[in-house]
Design an enzyme around this catalytic site. Structure first.
Site, PDB file in Angstrom:
ATOM      1  N   GLU A 131       0.820  -1.218   0.000  1.00 33.54           N
ATOM      2  CA  GLU A 131       0.000   0.000   0.000  1.00 33.54           C
ATOM      3  C   GLU A 131       0.856   1.272   0.000  1.00 33.54           C
ATOM      4  O   GLU A 131       0.785   2.088   0.935  1.00 33.54           O
ATOM      5  CB  GLU A 131      -0.971  -0.016   1.181  1.00 33.54           C
ATOM      6  CG  GLU A 131      -1.964  -1.170   1.096  1.00 33.54           C
ATOM      7  CD  GLU A 131      -2.996  -1.191   2.210  1.00 33.54           C
ATOM      8  OE1 GLU A 131      -2.882  -0.392   3.152  1.00 33.54           O
ATOM      9  OE2 GLU A 131      -3.926  -2.024   2.139  1.00 33.54           O
ATOM     10  N   GLU A 138      -4.947  -8.412  -0.820  1.00 29.45           N
ATOM     11  CA  GLU A 138      -5.766  -8.396   0.391  1.00 29.45           C
ATOM     12  C   GLU A 138      -7.219  -8.209  -0.021  1.00 29.45           C
ATOM     13  O   GLU A 138      -7.509  -7.412  -0.924  1.00 29.45           O
ATOM     14  CB  GLU A 138      -5.372  -7.248   1.324  1.00 29.45           C
ATOM     15  CG  GLU A 138      -3.980  -7.333   1.906  1.00 29.45           C
ATOM     16  CD  GLU A 138      -3.664  -6.140   2.812  1.00 29.45           C
ATOM     17  OE1 GLU A 138      -4.609  -5.391   3.173  1.00 29.45           O
ATOM     18  OE2 GLU A 138      -2.487  -5.952   3.143  1.00 29.45           O
TER      19      GLU A 138
END
Length: 701
Positions: free
Chosen positions: A313, A433
């Site tokens: 991220e 994810e």
């Protein structure tokens, strides 16, 4: 996000492969007949058991050559029998039981799995079967050739093969095939990424037994998020702590030994220090380079089943906007690529995984990563994004209560963009994810269970038909790592079914009946998802079509007579649980619930906490609205009247209260605020609070 048995077999296969390669290189291999290999592994799990009955799920993994048509056999003890099966046809002769494939799940590719389930009865005891056979082959968890070569090699290899964790010779990687083989995947979340150490965020120390259990659940890959920033020395060397590297290596080794693909990364480093790269390029790049150089060196000769991800991220501060964000991310990804590829060995061709900005699937992020990949010109790369669904639904705010058309459109749009941007261009994608942000065993009720099940089913289906590999984010909210049991077996069953097929659902998994009023017929809309409805059951008992229920198109109607019987003494709460069964997938549970309209009473408190006495009377809270007397939205997130479940308000069913928290009052003006509490039965309560400074009082409206 903040959030043994087989080892010998693999060693033996590695020796054979090494011998074949050596002999071919020397030109001394004598032709032999092709060998067909057979082998299987079976995971048998009892999801629920009660006196005289039980529900079981059976997962069959084909370890040998692909098969088209299967029969699984086992022996029960006297008193055990299958009463109702789904996803397979089950027959018995005495205690010998045979499960035969359905038409849609006959083929099992090498390494692939199929699952079926059944309800059973038992008397005396209910043990797990001692062994299973697949098409006559005993399932030992290993692979054995069913025919032997007619002649043997004229020479033997002079050196042993490398260990299962390493590969001495770089091999080309088929990126798409590798990513496909990683489906489905699981995250070891809030563990090696926890700050400051492995158990800091509530999970126990990872064991090989736990990883073996993850494999038995049907997962083919594991993402191991690692935060390195607390485990290395100072500049200029940034030497990684030897003990920490050894622990990371141990978990990677264990995972590979359990036949799992592994994805290893830099995780919370992204916001701890990498995010300052735009304003501190020299320091951040030096640290980043040193860390990846050490990691690449450590894992240089590991199996190609180990894959590496540059940054989790990625996010940056001090930039002028997205264009500069894209530029600095491209620089870091390129440096990662240079370091790993330049370290040689297995890293020369290892699959590398590169994220979009924020690991987000907005089109601009996807286009920017595409430009990076074009610049790198490396075919052994996969793209990664994360997916936590439509935000209001993911956290229950702004009335995001249901898996509705808006939530579905967000899912389909995201996966379509990813497919068009990467998969259609030959670049495989890992959804590194996925889950819903506020689905959590510690905060039950934020997301209604049936709506979550519909989301799970849809994610599995829409990812599968677009060839996306998904890796569940599990920080302990799905698998209880202390007991190695599912927090909610039904959630896992729906997830596992979605890997290979569709399941039917319905407009709700709840039917509310008035405890004190008359009971009338209730209807639900069936979501067939291309399947056919097979019947309605209570446990092992089939309800009568016509007398107990009717089906017209996709409308399922439960008769008043059946509901009266199912409600029993009409105690508050769940009186009965039904199963709607379909031609494939897992059954859809329907709870029959008795309730009366909830009631509340006056309260006094402060902006630190206001506790509202609430008699739920069998009902459950869905959401809360907040408005000032003039009708404008009150409180935080004032773009909506519906507040954030749990952060702003929380029910406590055991204590019969609803509490309002400081996060709510922090943005509430003095004066009158009208609250509307919405319940899943459809009931609503209006409650009036008055805030004066830090003092708050509440009364029923």
């Amino acid at each position: 996000m903040i959030r043994q048995g087989l080892r010998k077999t693999r060693s033996r296969i590695g020796l054979v492969a090494g011998a074949v390669a050596a002999l071919l290189a020397g030109g001394t291999m004598v032709a032999a007949n092709a060998q067909a290999a057979a082998g299987c592994r079976v995971t048998y799990a009892v999801g629920a058991q009660w006196p005289g009955g039980f529900t079981a799920n059976v997962q069959v993994t084909n370890l040998g050559d692909a098969i088209d048509g299967w029969r699984l056999g086992w022996t029960f003890v006297p008193g055990q029998q299958v009463t109702q099966a789904w996803n397979a046809s089950v027959t018995a002769s005495g205690t010998a039981v045979t499960a035969t494939n359905a038409s849609w799940n006959a083929r099992i590719a090498t390494g692939a799995s199929v699952s079926f389930g059944f309800n059973g009865s038992w008397s005396g005891n209910n043990p797990e079967p001692a062994s299973f056979t697949l098409n006559g082959t005993v399932c030992t968890g290993s692979v054995d050739p069913t025919t032997q070569p007619t002649s043997q090699p004229t020479t033997q290899p002079t050196t042993a093969s490398p260990s299962p964790s390493t590969s001495s010779t770089p091999r080309p990687v088929d990126a798409a095939a590798t990513v496909a083989a990683m489906q489905p995947g699981w995250n070891l979340g809030n563990t090696l990424d926890a700050i400051p150490d492995e158990t800091a965020w509530g999970n126990p120390m990872t064991t090989q037994a736990m990883l073996r259990h993850v494999r038995s659940m049907g997962y083919k890959s594991i993402r191991i998020p690692v935060t390195w920033s607390n485990h290395h020395g100072a500049a200029p060397d940034y030497a990684i702590d030897a003990a920490w590297m050894a622990r990371v290596k141990q978990i990677v080794d264990w995972s590979l030994a359990e036949d799992l693909y592994v994805l290893l990364n830099l995780h919370h480093d992204s916001w701890q220090w990498i995010n300052t790269y735009p304003t501190d390029r020299t320091t951040v790049m030096a640290r980043y380079t040193k860390l990846w150089t050490q990691i690449a060196t450590t894992f240089r000769d590991y199996s190609p089943r180990l894959t590496l991800e540059s940054i989790n991220e990625p996010q940056f501060s001090g930039t002028s906007g997205d264009e500069q964000n894209y530029q600095v991310l491209a620089e870091l990804n390129a440096e990662f690529h240079r370091i790993v590829r330049g370290s040689g060995g297995g890293n020369a061709t290892r699959l590398l995984v590169l994220p979009t900005l924020y690991t987000n699937a907005e089109q601009g992020r996807l286009d920017a990563l595409n430009a990076e990949l074009t610049q790198l010109g490396d075919r052994n790369i996969a793209a990664t994004v994360h997916f936590y669904g439509y935000w209001p639904f993911s956290v229950n705010i702004a009335g995001g209560l249901r898996y509705d058309a808006t939530v579905e459109a967000d899912l389909v749009g995201t996966f379509d963009r990813v497919k068009a941007s990467f998969v259609d261009r030959g670049i495989p994608v890992i959804v590194g994810e996925w889950a819903l942000l506020d689905w959590d065993h510690n905060r039950l009720g934020i997301i209604e269970r049936g709506e979550f099940l519909k989301f799970i089913e849809a994610v599995g289906y829409h990812a599968r038909i677009r060839n996306l590999t998904t890796m569940l984010w599990d920080a302990g909210q799905f698998l209880n790592r202390n007991t190695l049991q599912q927090r909610d077996q039904g959630v896992h069953d729906m997830m596992a079914a979605s890997w290979t097929t569709r399941s039917g659902t319905a407009s709700s998994d709840q039917v509310y009946l008035s405890k004190s009023g008359s009971i009338t017929a209730k209807t639900l809309t069936l979501n067939l998802n291309g399947l056919s409805f097979q019947g309605l059951y209570q446990g092992n008992t089939a309800l009568a079509n016509g007398a107990d229920y009717t089906v017209s198109g996709t409308t399922l109607t439960l008769t008043a007579a059946a509901l009266t019987r199912l409600a029993g003494n009409r105690a508050y709460g769940v009186n009965a649980t039904l199963q709607a069964r379909f031609s494939a997938g897992v059954p859809w549970q329907i709870q029959v619930i008795s309730s009366d309209p909830p009631t509340q009473s006056a309260a006094s408190g402060s902006t630190t906490l206001l506790t509202i006495p609430t008699q739920f009377k069998g009902d459950q809270l869905a959401t809360m609205e907040s408005k000032y007397a003039d009708g404008t939205n009150a409180g935080p997130a004032n773009w909506t009247s519906y507040k954030h479940f749990w952060e702003h308000f929380r029910p406590d069913y055991a204590a019969n209260t609803i509490t309002l928290h400081p996060e709510f009052f922090a943005e509430v003006n003095d004066g009158v605020v009208n609250l509307t509490f919405h319940f899943w039965s459809g009931a609503q309560l209006t409650y009036r609070i008055t805030k004066s400074g830090t003092t708050v009082t509440g009364t029923t409206a």
